[in-house]
Design an enzyme around this catalytic site. Sequence first.
Site, mmCIF file in Angstrom:
data_model
loop_
_atom_site.group_PDB
_atom_site.id
_atom_site.type_symbol
_atom_site.label_atom_id
_atom_site.label_comp_id
_atom_site.label_asym_id
_atom_site.label_seq_id
_atom_site.Cartn_x
_atom_site.Cartn_y
_atom_site.Cartn_z
ATOM 1 N N GLY A 61 0.781 -1.231 0.000
ATOM 2 C CA GLY A 61 0.000 0.000 0.000
ATOM 3 C C GLY A 61 0.813 1.281 0.000
ATOM 4 N N GLY A 62 2.139 1.168 -0.157
ATOM 5 C CA GLY A 62 3.003 2.356 -0.113
ATOM 6 C C GLY A 62 2.627 3.402 -1.160
ATOM 7 N N LYS A 63 2.425 2.937 -2.402
ATOM 8 C CA LYS A 63 2.146 3.912 -3.463
ATOM 9 C C LYS A 63 0.728 4.450 -3.351
ATOM 10 C CE LYS A 63 5.763 2.068 -6.336
ATOM 11 N NZ LYS A 63 5.977 0.781 -5.616
ATOM 12 N N ASP A 103 -5.648 -5.643 -4.786
ATOM 13 C CA ASP A 103 -4.607 -6.674 -4.845
ATOM 14 C C ASP A 103 -5.299 -8.020 -4.936
ATOM 15 O OD1 ASP A 103 -1.378 -6.477 -4.150
ATOM 16 O OD2 ASP A 103 -2.217 -8.474 -3.848
ATOM 17 N N ARG A 109 -2.490 -9.968 1.552
ATOM 18 C CA ARG A 109 -1.880 -8.668 1.242
ATOM 19 C C ARG A 109 -2.918 -7.544 1.226
ATOM 20 N NH1 ARG A 109 3.411 -8.674 -0.044
ATOM 21 N NH2 ARG A 109 3.295 -6.995 -1.569
ATOM 22 N N ASP A 156 1.773 -1.577 -10.715
ATOM 23 C CA ASP A 156 3.090 -1.804 -10.106
ATOM 24 C C ASP A 156 3.210 -3.315 -9.887
ATOM 25 O OD1 ASP A 156 5.503 -0.991 -8.823
ATOM 26 O OD2 ASP A 156 4.558 -1.212 -6.864
ATOM 27 N N CYS A 180 10.254 -3.104 -9.733
ATOM 28 C CA CYS A 180 11.479 -2.803 -8.980
ATOM 29 C C CYS A 180 12.561 -3.791 -9.376
ATOM 30 C CB CYS A 180 11.214 -2.769 -7.489
ATOM 31 S SG CYS A 180 10.441 -4.260 -6.863
HETATM 32 N N1 SAM Z 1 2.429 -1.138 -5.237
HETATM 33 C C1 SAM Z 1 2.797 -1.808 -4.013
HETATM 34 C C2 SAM Z 1 3.378 -0.784 -3.061
HETATM 35 O O1 SAM Z 1 3.896 0.233 -3.499
HETATM 36 O O2 SAM Z 1 3.298 -1.004 -1.846
HETATM 37 C C3 SAM Z 1 3.733 -2.971 -4.276
HETATM 38 C C4 SAM Z 1 3.160 -3.958 -5.244
HETATM 39 S S1 SAM Z 1 4.030 -5.469 -5.321
HETATM 40 C C5 SAM Z 1 5.396 -5.022 -6.280
HETATM 41 C C6 SAM Z 1 3.078 -6.412 -6.437
HETATM 42 C C7 SAM Z 1 1.733 -6.834 -5.897
HETATM 43 O O3 SAM Z 1 0.998 -7.396 -6.988
HETATM 44 C C8 SAM Z 1 1.737 -7.895 -4.818
HETATM 45 O O4 SAM Z 1 1.122 -7.395 -3.667
HETATM 46 C C9 SAM Z 1 0.910 -9.041 -5.397
HETATM 47 O O5 SAM Z 1 0.064 -9.670 -4.452
HETATM 48 C C10 SAM Z 1 0.096 -8.326 -6.443
HETATM 49 N N2 SAM Z 1 -0.406 -9.170 -7.548
HETATM 50 C C11 SAM Z 1 0.157 -10.252 -8.102
HETATM 51 N N3 SAM Z 1 -0.621 -10.741 -9.077
HETATM 52 C C12 SAM Z 1 -1.704 -9.948 -9.146
HETATM 53 C C13 SAM Z 1 -2.876 -9.942 -9.936
HETATM 54 N N4 SAM Z 1 -3.085 -10.878 -10.883
HETATM 55 N N5 SAM Z 1 -3.796 -8.977 -9.732
HETATM 56 C C14 SAM Z 1 -3.599 -8.038 -8.781
HETATM 57 N N6 SAM Z 1 -2.513 -8.004 -7.989
HETATM 58 C C15 SAM Z 1 -1.580 -8.936 -8.172
#
Ligand code: SAM
Length: 500
Positions: free
Chosen positions: A300-302, A319, A324, A369, A424
């Site tokens: 949830g940072g962004k 998500d 998560r 992201d 990232c």
């Molecule tokens: N944007 C977040 C932040 O800034 O805190 C970090 C996101 S992290 C890089 C990627 C996220 O994508 C994970 O929490 C993961 O559970 C989610 N994810 C993976 N596959 C997904 C999907 N098919 N649909 C939605 N979210 C998904």
Amino acid sequence: MIGLTVTRSKILTRNSVLLNVLKRHRKRNREPKVTNSQRALEYFDIAYAPVYGTRWPSVRLALLSKPKYVAVLNNFASYNETVERFQTLGAWDIGKKYSAIRERMRMRQEQNQTVSHDQGEAPDEATATGKFVRPSLVELDDDELAARARLEPKGRYPEEYRQRAVAQSPDTDEFEVDVTSRVIEPSEAGSSLLMDYVPATRLKGLENWMEEADVFTHASQGDQEIGVTVVKQEEPIDFPKMLKIFAFEKGNISDFPQPRSDPQLRVLDHYAMDGASLLPVLALDVNPGDRVLDMCAAPGGKSLLVLQTLLPGLLVSNDVSEGRVKRIRSILKQYVPRGMSSIENMTVVTQKNGCLFREAEEYDKVLVDVPCLTDRHSLMEDDNSIFETSRTKERLKLPELQSQLLVSALQAVRPGGTVVYSTCTLSPLQNDGVVHLALSKIWQETTIECSIVDMSQAVQPLSFLYRFGSNLGLRYGQVVLPSLLTNFGPMYFAKIKRIR
Ligand code: SAM
């Protein structure tokens, strides 16, 4: 007598079984176990060294060192005391610094225009305005400084890594290399896509590696063939007035103190995050009242950053994972006071598969992201690593998932709206490669039209804080390279405007 012989032979068999178990156990203990982080490092050394060249050793060193954070002040807490504390520590208010730098740039531009309009001699430093505005050295990044000294940006890092990269090049005899699948020459690919290099696919002993060549057969067309236009964003990226972010200058590796709880409002005063996470959110360019979707939002940072701009009319943080999604809710709880209905009503948390997000043209801005190789995490942590052998399939399928998410994001945004794709990782395939893949799918399978927004110029005034990767042959996005001076990132982000 017979009974004795049987018992003896039973004992002998049991002993030999035990002996074998013992031998195997000793052998296993002698051979050190390859950890997930070692596997990740091995992968990055082979895949990234050819792409990032002389910059790879310094990026590698930074990735293995302590990361740097910025502190995002919580607009929903009383933070005056926090500002004072941060100022005493010597931290910069990034927003203020940024507007000062933009002002200097504007003045410099005006001066240049005056000089070029003047048909006669260029004025010397003692003319009317009296002062010429020089770019401050803090505004230049490492690569620019090197260019000023007429040097190639040089790795400041031991020769052994360069040698190792050379040793791992396709010419070496040490590995059995299928050269054709390792490197896609620009002539073959028809472009300089992914900086001409694709990580090895069939290195002996590394059978787990991505079969990336398959993806490349799709990603080899030029921009025209996938209907993509590129528009340059000339104006510097906008920094929302309400965002209050503190950071330590380049070279200063101080830490921020732990967030404090506001005793009245019961929320935390600031949120610490990788400073590079700010860039995809700035690239979104949220306007007042915008409907924003953060498609892969956890933890949830962004989303929190978007909220702290105090601009969106609606923020949907989604998500796929139940666990998560709980983390998103918990972050919002920690930063938004209970009962603040105006904020509570505009923030919605959902748990959906982003690939199947069937809300066509609902949003003005979509941030996607995606899950990726998470380079820094993979190098520093053995737990929950995408380089775990049991997750090989999942890792190999990442580009496919990422491009599906991006296609879905482009469908969810309204014509005229903006999508920002971010990762990232430094993986060229998961960055420019996936953008290309998604855009060609959009071109072939939908009636949507898009254009890439080239941000290379727009982010330049932020070089006082970040090391942007230049001359890497990127076609669509920008990348923040970790460096010991300013250890943010890696972060790749590409801005895509939906035209129709
Ligand atoms: N944007 C977040 C932040 O800034 O805190 C970090 C996101 S992290 C890089 C990627 C996220 O994508 C994970 O929490 C993961 O559970 C989610 N994810 C993976 N596959 C997904 C999907 N098919 N649909 C939605 N979210 C998904």
